[in-house]
Design an enzyme around this catalytic site. Structure first.
Site, PDB file in Angstrom:
ATOM      1  N   LYS A 271      -5.908  -1.774  -2.840  1.00  0.00           N
ATOM      2  CA  LYS A 271      -7.061  -1.528  -1.949  1.00  0.00           C
ATOM      3  C   LYS A 271      -7.804  -2.837  -1.699  1.00  0.00           C
ATOM      4  CE  LYS A 271      -7.088   3.108  -1.511  1.00  0.00           C
ATOM      5  NZ  LYS A 271      -7.222   3.894  -0.281  1.00  0.00           N
TER       6      LYS A 271
ATOM      7  N   ARG B 193      -6.077  10.695 -10.724  1.00  0.00           N
ATOM      8  CA  ARG B 193      -5.447  11.333  -9.546  1.00  0.00           C
ATOM      9  C   ARG B 193      -4.962  10.216  -8.628  1.00  0.00           C
ATOM     10  NH1 ARG B 193      -5.605  10.366  -4.803  1.00  0.00           N
ATOM     11  NH2 ARG B 193      -7.562  11.100  -3.927  1.00  0.00           N
TER      12      ARG B 193
ATOM     13  N   GLU C 152     -12.243   5.204  -6.606  1.00  0.00           N
ATOM     14  CA  GLU C 152     -10.926   5.479  -6.019  1.00  0.00           C
ATOM     15  C   GLU C 152     -10.069   6.301  -6.960  1.00  0.00           C
ATOM     16  OE1 GLU C 152     -10.152   3.931  -2.781  1.00  0.00           O
ATOM     17  OE2 GLU C 152      -8.705   5.553  -2.900  1.00  0.00           O
ATOM     18  N   ASP C 153      -9.530   7.368  -6.450  1.00  0.00           N
ATOM     19  CA  ASP C 153      -8.516   8.162  -7.151  1.00  0.00           C
ATOM     20  C   ASP C 153      -8.951   8.649  -8.537  1.00  0.00           C
ATOM     21  OD1 ASP C 153      -7.203   7.654  -4.820  1.00  0.00           O
ATOM     22  OD2 ASP C 153      -5.366   6.912  -5.724  1.00  0.00           O
TER      23      ASP C 153
ATOM     24  N   ASP D 101     -14.008   6.526  -1.732  1.00  0.00           N
ATOM     25  CA  ASP D 101     -13.076   6.359  -0.620  1.00  0.00           C
ATOM     26  C   ASP D 101     -12.352   7.658  -0.285  1.00  0.00           C
ATOM     27  OD1 ASP D 101     -11.623   4.805   1.221  1.00  0.00           O
ATOM     28  OD2 ASP D 101      -9.991   4.545  -0.212  1.00  0.00           O
ATOM     29  N   ASP D 102     -11.973   8.422  -1.307  1.00  0.00           N
ATOM     30  CA  ASP D 102     -11.193   9.638  -1.075  1.00  0.00           C
ATOM     31  C   ASP D 102     -12.029  10.732  -0.418  1.00  0.00           C
ATOM     32  OD1 ASP D 102      -8.733   8.695  -2.448  1.00  0.00           O
ATOM     33  OD2 ASP D 102     -10.133   8.550  -4.125  1.00  0.00           O
TER      34      ASP D 102
ATOM     35  N   ASN E 233      -0.470  11.599   0.257  1.00  0.00           N
ATOM     36  CA  ASN E 233       0.309  10.392  -0.055  1.00  0.00           C
ATOM     37  C   ASN E 233       0.958  10.527  -1.430  1.00  0.00           C
ATOM     38  OD1 ASN E 233      -0.564   8.945   2.286  1.00  0.00           O
ATOM     39  ND2 ASN E 233      -2.554   8.678   1.299  1.00  0.00           N
TER      40      ASN E 233
ATOM     41  N   TYR F  57       0.874  -1.182   0.000  1.00  0.00           N
ATOM     42  CA  TYR F  57       0.000   0.000   0.000  1.00  0.00           C
ATOM     43  C   TYR F  57       0.908   1.228   0.000  1.00  0.00           C
ATOM     44  CZ  TYR F  57      -4.228   2.567   1.492  1.00  0.00           C
ATOM     45  OH  TYR F  57      -5.293   3.430   1.576  1.00  0.00           O
TER      46      TYR F  57
HETATM   47  N1  NDP Z   1      -4.611   9.823   4.073  1.00  0.00           N
HETATM   48  C1  NDP Z   1      -5.616   9.412   3.348  1.00  0.00           C
HETATM   49  O1  NDP Z   1      -6.340   8.473   3.708  1.00  0.00           O
HETATM   50  C2  NDP Z   1      -5.914  10.084   2.061  1.00  0.00           C
HETATM   51  C3  NDP Z   1      -5.047  10.959   1.502  1.00  0.00           C
HETATM   52  N2  NDP Z   1      -5.345  11.571   0.322  1.00  0.00           N
HETATM   53  C4  NDP Z   1      -4.324  12.428  -0.256  1.00  0.00           C
HETATM   54  O2  NDP Z   1      -4.786  13.753  -0.288  1.00  0.00           O
HETATM   55  C5  NDP Z   1      -4.180  14.422  -1.387  1.00  0.00           C
HETATM   56  C6  NDP Z   1      -5.249  15.198  -2.130  1.00  0.00           C
HETATM   57  O3  NDP Z   1      -6.217  14.324  -2.654  1.00  0.00           O
HETATM   58  P1  NDP Z   1      -7.588  14.914  -3.230  1.00  0.00           P
HETATM   59  O4  NDP Z   1      -8.254  15.756  -2.225  1.00  0.00           O
HETATM   60  O5  NDP Z   1      -8.334  13.783  -3.775  1.00  0.00           O
HETATM   61  O6  NDP Z   1      -7.036  15.809  -4.418  1.00  0.00           O
HETATM   62  P2  NDP Z   1      -7.750  16.998  -5.159  1.00  0.00           P
HETATM   63  O7  NDP Z   1      -7.024  17.187  -6.425  1.00  0.00           O
HETATM   64  O8  NDP Z   1      -9.205  16.795  -5.188  1.00  0.00           O
HETATM   65  O9  NDP Z   1      -7.474  18.265  -4.203  1.00  0.00           O
HETATM   66  C7  NDP Z   1      -6.236  18.847  -4.029  1.00  0.00           C
HETATM   67  C8  NDP Z   1      -6.439  20.221  -3.440  1.00  0.00           C
HETATM   68  O10 NDP Z   1      -5.174  20.732  -3.058  1.00  0.00           O
HETATM   69  C9  NDP Z   1      -5.057  22.045  -3.576  1.00  0.00           C
HETATM   70  N3  NDP Z   1      -3.662  22.366  -3.819  1.00  0.00           N
HETATM   71  C10 NDP Z   1      -2.839  21.859  -4.757  1.00  0.00           C
HETATM   72  N4  NDP Z   1      -1.624  22.417  -4.640  1.00  0.00           N
HETATM   73  C11 NDP Z   1      -1.694  23.289  -3.633  1.00  0.00           C
HETATM   74  C12 NDP Z   1      -0.770  24.179  -3.036  1.00  0.00           C
HETATM   75  N5  NDP Z   1       0.483  24.265  -3.458  1.00  0.00           N
HETATM   76  N6  NDP Z   1      -1.189  24.953  -2.020  1.00  0.00           N
HETATM   77  C13 NDP Z   1      -2.452  24.867  -1.589  1.00  0.00           C
HETATM   78  N7  NDP Z   1      -3.367  24.028  -2.089  1.00  0.00           N
HETATM   79  C14 NDP Z   1      -2.986  23.264  -3.112  1.00  0.00           C
HETATM   80  C15 NDP Z   1      -5.886  22.057  -4.849  1.00  0.00           C
HETATM   81  O11 NDP Z   1      -6.180  23.407  -5.151  1.00  0.00           O
HETATM   82  P3  NDP Z   1      -7.079  23.840  -6.416  1.00  0.00           P
HETATM   83  O12 NDP Z   1      -8.452  23.362  -6.074  1.00  0.00           O
HETATM   84  O13 NDP Z   1      -6.954  25.307  -6.411  1.00  0.00           O
HETATM   85  O14 NDP Z   1      -6.492  23.159  -7.593  1.00  0.00           O
HETATM   86  C16 NDP Z   1      -7.067  21.222  -4.389  1.00  0.00           C
HETATM   87  O15 NDP Z   1      -8.000  22.009  -3.711  1.00  0.00           O
HETATM   88  C17 NDP Z   1      -3.485  13.348  -2.215  1.00  0.00           C
HETATM   89  O16 NDP Z   1      -2.106  13.408  -1.964  1.00  0.00           O
HETATM   90  C18 NDP Z   1      -4.017  12.052  -1.672  1.00  0.00           C
HETATM   91  O17 NDP Z   1      -3.048  11.030  -1.696  1.00  0.00           O
HETATM   92  C19 NDP Z   1      -6.524  11.370  -0.321  1.00  0.00           C
HETATM   93  C20 NDP Z   1      -7.432  10.504   0.183  1.00  0.00           C
HETATM   94  C21 NDP Z   1      -7.175   9.757   1.385  1.00  0.00           C
HETATM   95  C1  PYR Z   2      -5.186   6.797   0.702  1.00  0.00           C
HETATM   96  C2  PYR Z   2      -5.845   7.232  -0.511  1.00  0.00           C
HETATM   97  O1  PYR Z   2      -6.928   6.785  -0.821  1.00  0.00           O
HETATM   98  C3  PYR Z   2      -5.215   8.221  -1.329  1.00  0.00           C
HETATM   99  O2  PYR Z   2      -4.164   8.739  -0.975  1.00  0.00           O
HETATM  100  O3  PYR Z   2      -5.771   8.520  -2.386  1.00  0.00           O
HETATM  101 MG    MG Z   3      -7.404   7.169  -2.831  1.00  0.00          MG
END
Ligand code: NDP
Ligand code: PYR
Ligand code: MG
Length: 573
Positions: free
Chosen positions: A192, A174, A264-265, A287-288, A429, A121
Site C-alpha cells: 500500500k 483479514r 488496513e486489513d 481503507d477497507d 481480492n 499489489y
Molecule cells: N476492491 C477493493 O478495493 C476492496 C476489496 N475488499 C475485499 O472485500 C472482501 C471482504 O472484505 P471485508 O468486507 O473487509 O471482510 P469482512 O470479513 O468484514 O466481511 C465479509 C462479509 O462477507 C460475508 N460472507 C462471507 N462468506 C459469505 C458467503 N459465502 N455468502 C455470503 N456472504 C458471505 C460475511 O458474512 P458474516 O458477516 O455472516 O460472517 C461478511 O459479512 C475481501 O475479499 C477484500 O479483499 C476489501 C476492501 C477493498
Molecule cells: C484492496 C483492499 O484493500 C483489500 O482487498 O483489502
Molecule cells: Mg485492504
C-alpha cells in the site's frame, strides 16, 4: 542502514517544502560514498552514476566502465521482469529492486503502472503474504509484537527515518480475502505504501509500514517452520486493546498530531471499533471501510452516464455485509441523502445486504453485529443470493464477501433478466476470491454487464466484441486522499472528504472511457488523478477548518503536483 539515510547529500526532493514541513536538513556535509553509496538504496544509481560522480564519490573501479541513463535501466529491468513466468518471481524481483535502488523501483513502477500494479499489489501481494516467511529477505517495515508491549515508543525510534508522514498498519487478521495471515500480513502495508509513493507521490522516506503481531489463529502458519510471527493464538480483549492503544499513543507522541494512520486489513470485529475510537483523537482512516466506499461510489456515479437515472433511482444489493460492504453502503446512502435532501434512514432503504446467513433483515436484528443493524430492513428472511436478486430486483450487485465464484451463472443471469445494463462489481481480492470473472460477467449477461473487479482481469472477447473490465480498487483513492491530507496538514478525517475524493475520481472518467464501457479512468493517468483527488480533499479540509497548513494555496491541483515525489535521479554534487 547508516546515517546517510537521514542526511541525503543530494538535491533533496522539494527541499524547501521538506524543510518547512518536516524539519529535515536539506543539505549536509556527510557524504555516503564508495561501496556504501552503492549499497544505499535511497541514493544508489547503479550504472547511471556519471563519470564526475564516480570520481567525486570514490566509485572508480566499483562499477564497470559503461554509464547508462535511468531510462535505459528501466528498459532493461522491464525486459528482465518479462522473462519471469511466475508472478511471485516478478514480485521478488521488484522487492529486490526496491531494496537496492529505490528511485529506479519507483520510476519503473510509475512508468509501467498498469503492467506492474498486479505484481506489487493485488493479486500477487496476496500470494506473497501467504509465503512471506519463505521469501523474507530484509525487513521492509516495523514489526510490533506483544514482545514489544511497554516499549513501543522505543521501537518506533529504531526506525531510521524520523520525518514520517503516513503509516499503514495491519494486524494481519483479514488479509484481502485470504483470512488471518498473522505477521505475514506485512506485505500489505509495504504494498500500500509503495502505491502511496508511486500513485500519490508521497515521499517514500515519509512512509512507514507497520504490522502489529498479536498472534495468529491460522493453524497452518503456527505449524509452518518458516513462519515469521509469534507462535501463539491471537490475544483479544484488554490485552489487544492495550497493545494497539500503546501503539497509537506512541505514534502521535513520536510523529505529532498530523501523522496519518491508515488502518488496513483488520478483521471487522476490531476495525469498526478502532476507527470509531481513534477518529476522535488521531488522523486516521480505514481503507477497507472508507477508501473502498469512496472508490465504489465514484464508479457508481460514473456508471449513471451509461445506465441513466440518479443514484436514488437505483437499488443496490451486496453479497457481504462486513467492512467493505457496509462501508460502501453507508457512503452511497449518505450521498443519496445529501443529493435528494432526504433522511439517511430513507436513503438506506434502497440498499440491501446479504451475509453468510442470508439477507440482513429486521427479524435478525438482535443477533446482528452493530455495523449491520442499519441495514436490517423489514422483509421476510431469504437464505440465498439468487432468491434475493429475484425478490429485491437490484440494478447494482456488489460482491464484498471475500468468497470466490459466489456470483454464479444463475445469479448473474437473474441480474441480466431484470436489467438492460446490470452493474456488477466483484470486489473481493485477490483474483481467486473474486465473486465472478470478467468473462463470466460478460458471457452470462450476453455482453450487457457494466463490470469492474477488485483485482484486474484481462479484456474479454465475446461474440466479436472486446470488453474491457475496470478495476474497482481503493488504490484509486487512498494515495491521492492521503496526499491531500498531508499537504494541507489536516488533523482529522471526515465523511465529506471521502465524498469529495469520490467526486474527484468520478470526474476523471472521460467520454473515451465511457465509450469502452469503463466506469474508472485507466491507471496510466493515476498521478494526475491523485493530484485532483488530493486537491478536492484538501479543499474540503480547508472548508471544514481542519487544515493547519496556512495560507491555503490558490491552486490546489498545482500545489499537489508540486508536492509529489519524483523518482528521477538527482545529480550528486
Ligand atoms: N476492491 C477493493 O478495493 C476492496 C476489496 N475488499 C475485499 O472485500 C472482501 C471482504 O472484505 P471485508 O468486507 O473487509 O471482510 P469482512 O470479513 O468484514 O466481511 C465479509 C462479509 O462477507 C460475508 N460472507 C462471507 N462468506 C459469505 C458467503 N459465502 N455468502 C455470503 N456472504 C458471505 C460475511 O458474512 P458474516 O458477516 O455472516 O460472517 C461478511 O459479512 C475481501 O475479499 C477484500 O479483499 C476489501 C476492501 C477493498
Ligand atoms: C484492496 C483492499 O484493500 C483489500 O482487498 O483489502
Ligand atoms: Mg485492504
Amino acid at each position: 542502514m547508516e546515517s546517510s539515510l537521514k542526511n541525503p547529500v543530494i538535491d533533496f526532493y522539494n527541499e524547501d517544502k521538506a524543510t518547512e514541513d518536516q524539519g529535515v536538513t536539506p543539505w549536509t556535509l556527510s557524504v555516503a560514498s564508495g561501496y556504501n553509496l552503492l549499497r544505499d538504496p535511497y541514493h544508489n544509481k547503479g550504472l547511471a552514476f556519471t563519470e564526475k560522480e564516480r570520481d567525486a564519490h570514490y566509485l572508480r573501479g566499483l562499477l564497470p566502465p559503461t554509464v547508462i541513463s535511468q531510462d535505459l535501466q528501466v528498459k532493461k529491468l522491464l525486459n528482465n521482469l518479462r522473462q519471469y513466468q511466475v508472478s511471485l518471481q516478478k514480485y521478488m524481483a521488484m522487492m529486490d529492486l526496491q531494496e537496492s535502488n529505490e528511485n529506479l523501483f519507483y520510476k519503473l513502477l510509475i512508468e509501467h503502472v498498469e503492467e506492474l500494479l498486479p505484481v506489487v499489489y493485488t493479486p500477487t501481494v496476496g500470494e506473497a503474504c501467504q509465503k512471506y516467511g519463505s521469501i523474507f529477505r530484509r525487513p521492509q517495515g516495523l514489526y510490533i509484537s506483544l514482545k514489544e508491549k511497554g516499549k513501543i515508543l522505543e521501537v518506533l525510534q529504531n526506525w531510521p527515518e524520523t520525518s514520517i508522514q503516513v503509516i499503514v498498519v495491519t494486524d494481519g487478521e483479514r488479509i484481502l480475502g485470504l483470512g488471518d495471515l498473522g505477521c505475514q500480513g506485512m506485505g500489505i502495508p509495504v504494498g500500500k505504501l509503495s502505491l502511496y509513493s508511486a500513485l500519490g507521490g508521497v515521499r517514500p522516506s515519509a512512509c512507514l509500514p507497520v504490522t502489529i503481531d498479536a498472534g495468529t489463529n491460522n493453524e497452518k502458519l503456527l505449524n509452518d517452520e518458516f513462519y515469521i510471527g509469534l507462535r501463539q493464538k491471537r490475544v483479544t480483549g484488554q490485552e489487544y486493546t492495550e497493545l494497539v492503544h500503546e501503539f497509537m499513543t506512541a505514534v502521535k507522541r513520536n510523529y505529532g498530531e498530523k501523522i496519518l494512520i491508515q488502518f488496513e486489513d483488520f478483521a471487522n470485529h476490531n476495525a469498526f471499533d478502532l476507527l470509531e475510537k481513534y477518529s476522535k483523537t488521531h488522523l486516521v482512516f480505514n481503507d477497507d471501510i472508507q477508501g473502498t466506499a469512496s472508490v465504489v461510489l465514484a464508479g457508481l456515479v460514473a456508471a449513471l452516464k451509461l445506465v441513466g437515472g440518479t443514484l436514488a433511482d437505483h437499488k443496490f444489493l451486496f453479497l457481504g455485509a462486513g467492512e467493505a460492504g457496509t462501508g460502501i453502503a453507508e457512503l452511497i446512502a449518505l450521498e443519496i441523502s445529501k443529493k435528494t435532501n432526504t433522511a439517511l434512514e430513507d436513503a438506506r432503504k434502497k440498499i440491501w445486504l446479504v451475509d453468510s446467513k442470508g439477507l440482513v433483515v429486521s427479524s435478525r436484528k438482535e443477533s446482528l453485529q452493530h455495523f449491520k443493524q442499519p441495514w436490517a430492513h423489514e422483509h421476510e428472511p431469504i437464505k440465498d443470493l439468487v432468491s434475493a436478486v429475484k425478490d429485491i430486483n437490484p440494478t447494482v450487485l456488489i460482491g464484498t464477501s471475500g468468497v470466490g465464484r459466489t456470483f454464479t451463472k444463475e445469479v448473474v443471469e437473474a441480474m441480466a433478466a431484470i436489467n438492460e445494463k446490470p452493474i456488477i462489481l466483484a470486489l473481493s481480492n485477490p483474483t481467486s476470491q473474486s465473486e465472478c470473472t470478467a468473462e463470466e460477467a460478460y458471457t452470462w449477461t450476453e455482453g450487457r454487464a457494466i463490470f469492474a473487479s477488485g483485482s484486474p482481469f484481462e479484456p474479454v472477447e465475446y461474440k466479436g466484441n472486446v470488453f474491457v473490465p475496470g478495476q474497482a480498487n481503493n488504490a484509486y483513492i487512498f494515495p491521492g486522499f492521503g496526499l491531500g491530507l498531508i499537504m494541507s496538514g489536516t488533523i482529522r478525517v471526515r465523511d465529506d472528504m471521502l465524498l469529495a475524493a469520490s467526486e474527484a475520481l468520478a470526474a476523471q472518467v472521460t467520454q473515451e472511457n465511457f465509450d469502452k464501457g469503463l466506469i474508472y479512468p485507466p491507471f496510466i493517468n493515476i498521478r494526475n488523478i491523485s493530484a485532483n483527488i488530493a486537491a478536492k480533499v484538501a479543499a474540503k479540509a480547508y472548508e471544514l477548518g481542519l487544515a493547519t497548513r496556512l495560507p491555503q494555496p490558490k491552486d490546489l491541483v498545482k500545489h499537489a503536483e508540486s508536492c509529489m515525489y519524483s523518482p528521477s535521479y538527482r545529480s550528486y554534487r
